[in-house]
Design an enzyme around this catalytic site. Structure first.
Site, PDB file in Angstrom:
ATOM      1  CB  SER A  54       4.120   0.390   7.237  1.00 53.80           C
ATOM      2  OG  SER A  54       4.327  -0.813   6.517  1.00 53.80           O
TER       3      SER A  54
ATOM      4  N   GLY B 190       3.122   0.513  -4.536  1.00 57.21           N
ATOM      5  CA  GLY B 190       1.681   0.710  -4.486  1.00 57.21           C
ATOM      6  C   GLY B 190       1.151   0.725  -3.060  1.00 57.21           C
ATOM      7  CB  ALA B 191      -0.580  -0.497  -0.758  1.00 49.96           C
TER       8      ALA B 191
ATOM      9  CB  VAL C 101       5.014  10.247   7.229  1.00 53.91           C
ATOM     10  CG1 VAL C 101       3.624  10.790   7.596  1.00 53.91           C
ATOM     11  CG2 VAL C 101       5.716  11.188   6.251  1.00 53.91           C
TER      12      VAL C 101
ATOM     13  CG  HIS D 132       3.731   5.778  -0.528  1.00 57.18           C
ATOM     14  ND1 HIS D 132       2.897   4.905   0.133  1.00 57.18           N
ATOM     15  CD2 HIS D 132       4.868   5.086  -0.792  1.00 57.18           C
ATOM     16  CE1 HIS D 132       3.498   3.728   0.240  1.00 57.18           C
ATOM     17  NE2 HIS D 132       4.702   3.805  -0.296  1.00 57.18           N
TER      18      HIS D 132
END
Length: 332
Positions: free
Chosen positions: A186, A28-29, A177, A34
């Site tokens: 992050s 998540g987050a 990335v 992502h």
């Protein structure tokens, strides 16, 4: 596109499945890193396939004193980002869906490879990571699973597990990335104050310094190989007005120390950051073979990973870049 939120593997298995299923596992987050993984999964799955994003904060990956309770949980925002990036499904199971009998009595061991670097700094972390990855691979039944290269040791261990234990899934690594200033994306970056973030930039600067040193060494070695002997080499280059280049090329061609020089250039930047306010507190710096994460020797050839971990304030960050030794140039 419309993204479906599911809570159980049974709901996922009930869906009509056509084409390839590509899975991106997250805690998540979600951020742009992502999103890049999801977009890559979408390309691999194709229009007829299915992209599944898992969102699960795995308690087995957090050691004593680590930030399980502090870890951000932003499911509504995650669902939106996943949909915009091309996900068909977000699977966000509860802990008792993944671990129905409580903490599993049988777990996957990361072995010696999982005790190095991150494993030494976070004992048990990789056992927990591999256990949940194995379970999520079984629960989602993908054809391909994608992971970021920022977590290089994690990626290497997953590849090893899939190969050693005969999982029928393809593992794809996706390049790190970075934000515009070079900081690797992050979920933990949000914890950094402006001053801490300034210090944290030393991680990527240090890696780039090592990469640049390596590229310069490889270029000199390539130049040195262009003529057959040291005397002839010096004469040939001097004739072109490059006597200094000839000396440099001869020195590089007749000495070793490539990995050591890369580490020295990297450490110089990290040492400077240790004197900043707030300081960068180094956990480790290593140049390793990605097949087993052992440190490489001076005669090493092939792919390597230059990896670093450090703390800035209360936040621990990791970063790495790939390098290639023994061939022209370096991968970055």
């Amino acid at each position: 596109m419309t993204t479906t939120l599911l809570r159980t593997a049974g709901e996922l298995h009930a869906r009509t499945r056509t084409g390839r299923r590509a899975v991106v596992m997250t805690m998540g987050a979600l951020h742009e890193g992502h999103a890049t993984l999801i977009r890559t999964a979408r390309r691999i799955a194709g229009p007829e396939g299915e992209v599944v994003v898992t969102v699960f904060v795995n308690p087995l990956q957090f050691g004593a004193g680590e930030d399980l309770d502090r870890y951000p949980r932003t499911l509504d925002a995650d669902l939106g980002l996943a949909g915009r990036a091309g996900a068909d499904v977000v699977l966000a199971p509860a802990v008792d869906e993944v671990y129905p009998g409580g903490e599993p009595q049988v777990r996957i061991s990361a072995g010696p490879m999982g005790e190095r670097l991150e494993g030494a700094a976070r004992p048990g972390h990789f056992d927990g990571m591999l256990t949940v990855v194995a379970k999520l691979l079984h629960l989602t039944r993908p054809d391909v699973a994608l992971y970021g290269q920022k977590d290089a040791q994690q990626l290497a261990l997953i590849r090893r597990m899939v190969r050693d234990l005969n999982f029928g899934v393809e593992i794809v690594g996706v390049p790190t990335v970075r934000e515009e200033d070079g900081l690797a994306l992050s979920s933990r970056n949000r914890y950094l104050s402006p001053l801490e973030r300034h210090t944290a930039l030393a991680l990527s600067r240090a890696l780039f310094a090592g990469r640049d040193r390596h590229a310069a060494q490889e270029a000199l070695r390539a130049r040195a190989r262009e003529v057959p002997a040291s005397h002839e080499r010096a004469e040939a280059l001097s004739a072109m007005g490059e006597s200094r280049a000839a000396a440099d090329a001869h020195a590089v061609a007749t000495t070793t120390g490539g990995p050591a020089a890369v580490l020295a250039a990297t450490r110089l930047v990290l040492d400077e950051a240790a004197r900043l306010d707030p300081p960068l507190v180094l956990d480790y710096l290593a140049l390793v073979d990605p097949s087993d994460f052992t440190e490489i020797g001076e005669d090493f050839t092939g792919e390597a990973v230059l990896a670093v971990a450090a703390r800035v304030g209360g936040t621990r960050l990791i970063d790495n870049i790939p390098l290639t030794f023994g061939t022209l140039g370096a991968a970055a």
